[in-house]
Design an enzyme around this catalytic site. Sequence first.
Site, PDB file in Angstrom:
ATOM      1  N   LYS A   1       0.736  -1.253  -0.098  1.00 41.83           N
ATOM      2  CA  LYS A   1      -0.103  -0.200  -0.174  1.00 41.83           C
ATOM      3  C   LYS A   1       0.885   1.210   0.022  1.00 41.83           C
ATOM      4  CE  LYS A   1      -4.321  -0.999   2.104  1.00 41.83           C
ATOM      5  NZ  LYS A   1      -5.150  -0.773   3.262  1.00 41.83           N
TER       6      LYS A   1
ATOM      7  N   ARG B   1      -4.202 -12.978   6.837  1.00 42.88           N
ATOM      8  CA  ARG B   1      -3.284 -11.846   7.411  1.00 42.88           C
ATOM      9  C   ARG B   1      -3.382 -11.621   8.773  1.00 42.88           C
ATOM     10  NH1 ARG B   1      -0.134  -7.589   5.270  1.00 42.88           N
ATOM     11  NH2 ARG B   1      -0.714  -5.810   5.968  1.00 42.88           N
TER      12      ARG B   1
END
Length: 169
Positions: free
Chosen positions: A46, A120
């Site tokens: 990101k 995750r």
Amino acid sequence: DDGIQGARDHAILCLLLGCGLRRAEAAGLLLRNVNEREESLTLIGKGEKERKVFLMPQVMQALQAWLSIRGPLGKYVFGRIYKNGRLETTAPMTPHAVGDLVRKYQRKASLEHLSTHDLRRTFATRLLDASVDITTVQRMMGHASIATTALYDRRGEDAQRQAARKIRL
């Protein structure tokens, strides 16, 4: 599953659970960013931030098994597999396809719900449960803030109880 699709799917699932990759990171992983000698990946996450992810032996084995099947051609580690078995690695898998893959195995395992992000979160919680400090977990996850990493901690009261027992007066 056996065969090319099973090897690819196994490698992807290992990366999601064993390295905490985001589905977009797994989908767009470039072959040039795999360092087998160092047993690491370089990811662009990101915010276009680059991070290095080190692979545990089981993940490395799954990835190497996939790489030996996929061959040296193409830009992307994972690609689309057509119904005739042809592999296309000049274009990445889509993040949506990675999500579909996780849902496929979630149904096969008869799990009520499982998303790529659950894998995750499990990665982060397992690190914290193994007493890895939160700053290291933050770096491994590619988070800009420790506050974000703290949100991934799914340990319950038992972890707090064990921590309290470690303190001496």
